[in-house]
Design an enzyme around this catalytic site. Structure first.
Site, PDB file in Angstrom:
ATOM      1  N   ASN A 146       0.800  -1.210   0.057  1.00 50.34           N
ATOM      2  CA  ASN A 146      -0.054   0.018  -0.034  1.00 50.34           C
ATOM      3  C   ASN A 146       0.907   1.246  -0.200  1.00 50.34           C
ATOM      4  OD1 ASN A 146       0.863  -0.540   2.574  1.00 50.34           O
ATOM      5  ND2 ASN A 146      -1.021   0.312   3.400  1.00 50.34           N
ATOM      6  N   GLU A 244       3.160  -3.989  12.705  1.00 52.06           N
ATOM      7  CA  GLU A 244       2.321  -3.006  12.446  1.00 52.06           C
ATOM      8  C   GLU A 244       1.378  -3.678  11.479  1.00 52.06           C
ATOM      9  OE1 GLU A 244       0.007  -0.922  10.999  1.00 52.06           O
ATOM     10  OE2 GLU A 244       1.661   0.285   9.561  1.00 52.06           O
ATOM     11  N   CYS A 278      -3.297   1.947   6.353  1.00 50.64           N
ATOM     12  CA  CYS A 278      -3.758   1.226   7.631  1.00 50.64           C
ATOM     13  C   CYS A 278      -4.266   2.424   8.523  1.00 50.64           C
ATOM     14  CB  CYS A 278      -2.248   0.756   8.461  1.00 50.64           C
ATOM     15  SG  CYS A 278      -0.939   1.687   8.154  1.00 50.64           S
ATOM     16  N   GLU A 457       7.309   2.646  15.251  1.00 48.39           N
ATOM     17  CA  GLU A 457       8.093   3.210  14.247  1.00 48.39           C
ATOM     18  C   GLU A 457       8.242   4.741  14.278  1.00 48.39           C
ATOM     19  OE1 GLU A 457       6.441   0.780  10.884  1.00 48.39           O
ATOM     20  OE2 GLU A 457       8.204   0.013  11.003  1.00 48.39           O
TER      21      GLU A 457
END
Ligand code: NDP
Length: 476
Positions: A146, A244, A278, A457
């Site tokens: 993505n 994630e 996300c 992150e």
């Protein structure tokens, strides 16, 4: 294109390739090697051999290499953005943003090079302690399709600046951008073997990488089910893991919100990247008293989106990235219509325009009257579907928003500071926005709770994910 192992462009040991297609046209763009277990072993071996040398380079010098890479990326922005659009599907403007975002991540971590240090700790009695931060060794990442450039940056930049070497496994659908970006590091002066890229299927190349004994850390972004598999394999080798795993982000619109900017935020939050983000707005909770007015604004906005090939400058929403996603979105809408479990306000179909039959297009879709047990509210819907649910007040909105197995992001839209504070305190997510949604930056820690994974992150926090603390206690 070829894989990148030990500074060389190589084919797969088995000599096999697979194709990367344009999701807007169905055309074959390029072939890439079908990496095998032997290729993964060669990449890990190269990273392992390069580790001592790279770890002994000063952080400032490492930062210099990353900075040169960022400069080259910025110079080649147009070419890289066009490649990203062609293999991923997103509009060119979004692809440019992502490429610039990749360069920005590198630059941010260059800036942190001088701050990689431990602590001095006085201890009772005659002595003191200090801590030293050491790189872990060979780190690896498995990334999705993505945001392939941005997510690559989030993983490699903190790892490389802190002295680790790296093996990257891109998503099969978007390997071209990652391979091209990796080749730029060589041009920027990165020593051979420090950054390696192995292409190939997740089930084989990906799993071999996670199993590899030399790999000390895995950073994974993708589906929750795959993340659990990765964590399970990593646990067997006692490897560090960052996961994630996406989300089902709620957006809460209170009756005192600036409805104009909330509508813009919802449209951007849901339909950016064709809904395949996300932290996209996946569930919208609106106070009853303003629902009608707000939904009207949304409807006008959704109708104004221009669907098409991302290379066309008029396009604001491209195709879905792959057939699996396209079929999934069609299935959700068909099931909803069949069960009469939602009302489509606009969209809901595969569009018909010249050439649309070649790509994975789906109309941006606004849905209301969705029951609480709808798949639209429970699953991580990666696509252009926006369900709007009405609630009577903030308590109900928060209760519904937290009714999910995910916990990546959430936003609350209000001018009332008390309501904003309540939202920040009670929404169960790793990132809370007030009067915006989806804004992310490399300076800010990013990650979720519950099924959205663990670890962070970005920001300085990400550096500690790639370093080991050694404590030294001295008696004087
Ligand atoms: P996956 O989790 O399957 O893929 C993500 C990455 O993992 C890819 O590089 C993939 O390789 C790799 N992979 C797949 N299986 C394994 C395995 N057993 N071991 C190691 N690596 C593996 O996601 P999908 O592409 O199938 O997307 C499905 C759904 O996942 C989406 O609908 C969305 O809900 C969610 N998703 C979430 C993302 C996020 O950013 N949070 C990003 C992408 C998807 P390969 O490409 O070769 O299969």
């Amino acid at each position: 294109m070829k894989m990148q192992i030990n500074g060389k462009a190589v084919e797969a040991c088995g000599g096999e390739f697979f194709g990367v297609k344009n999701p807007a046209t169905g055309e074959l763009l390029e072939t890439v090697p079908l990496g095998t277990e032997e290729d993964v072993a060669a990449a890990v071996e190269a990273a392992s051999s390069a580790f001592a040398g790279w770890a002994s380079v000063s952080p400032q010098q490492r930062g210099g290499v990353l900075y040169r890479a960022a400069e080259i990326v910025r110079q080649r922005k147009e070419e890289l953005a066009a490649l990203l659009t062609q293999e991923q599907g997103k509009p060119l403007a979004e692809a440019r943003n992502e490429i610039k975002g990749f360069a920005h991540v590198l630059e941010y971590y260059c800036g942190l090079a001088g701050s990689l240090r431990g602590d001095f700790i006085p201890v009772p009695g005659n002595g003191y302690a200090f801590t030293v931060k050491n790189p872990l060794g060979v780190c690896a990442a498995i990334i999705p399709w993505n945001m392939p450039a941005l997510i690559m940056g989030w993983k490699i930049a903190p790892a490389l600046i802190s002295g680790n070497t790296f093996v990257l496994k891109p998503a099969s659908n978007t390997s071209l951008t990652n391979l091209t970006l990796a080749s730029i590091f060589e041009e920027a002066g990165l020593p051979a073997g420090v950054l390696n890229v192995v292409t190939g299927p997740g089930e084989t190349a990906g799993e071999s990488l996670v199993r590899s004994p030399e790999v000390r850390k895995i950073s994974f972004t993708g589906e929750a089910r795959t993340g659990k598999r990765v964590a399970e394999l990593a646990a067997r080798g006692m490897k560090r893991v960052t996961l994630e795993l996406g989300g089902s982000d709620p957006m809460l619109v209170c009756d005192d919100a600036d409805l104009e900017s909330a509508a813009v935020g919802a449209l951007r939050g849901r339909f950016y990247n064709c809904g395949q983000t996300c932290t996209a707005v996946k569930r919208l909770y609106v106070f009853e008293s303003i629902a009608e007015e707000f939904i009207k604004k949304l409807e006008t906005g959704v109708r104004s989106l221009r669907i098409g090939n991302g290379l066309d400058k008029n396009t604001s929403i491209g195709p879905l990235n792959n057939q699996q996603q396209w079929e999934y979105i069609k299935e959700l809408v068909a099931e909803m219509e069949e069960k009469e479990a939602g009302r489509i306000i606009t969209g809901g179909k595969v569009p018909a325009f010249k050439g649309s039959d070649k790509g994975y297009f789906f109309e941006p879709t606004l849905v209301s009257d969705v029951p609480g047990d709808s798949r639209l509210l429970k699953e991580e819907v990666f696509g252009p579907l926006l369900p709007v649910v009405t609630v009577k007040d903030l308590d109900e909105a928060i209760e519904e928003a937290n009714r999910t197995s995910y916990g990546l992001g959430a936003s609350i839209w209000t001018k009332d500071l008390d309501r904003a504070r309540t939202g920040c305190e009670q929404l169960n997510a790793g990132i809370i926005w007030v009067n915006q949604h989806m804004k992310i930056a490399p300076e800010v820690p990013f990650g979720g709770v519950k099924e959205s994974g663990f670890g962070r992150e970005n920001g300085p926090d990400a550096l500690s994910e790639y370093m080991e603390t050694k404590t030294i206690i001295l008696k004087t």
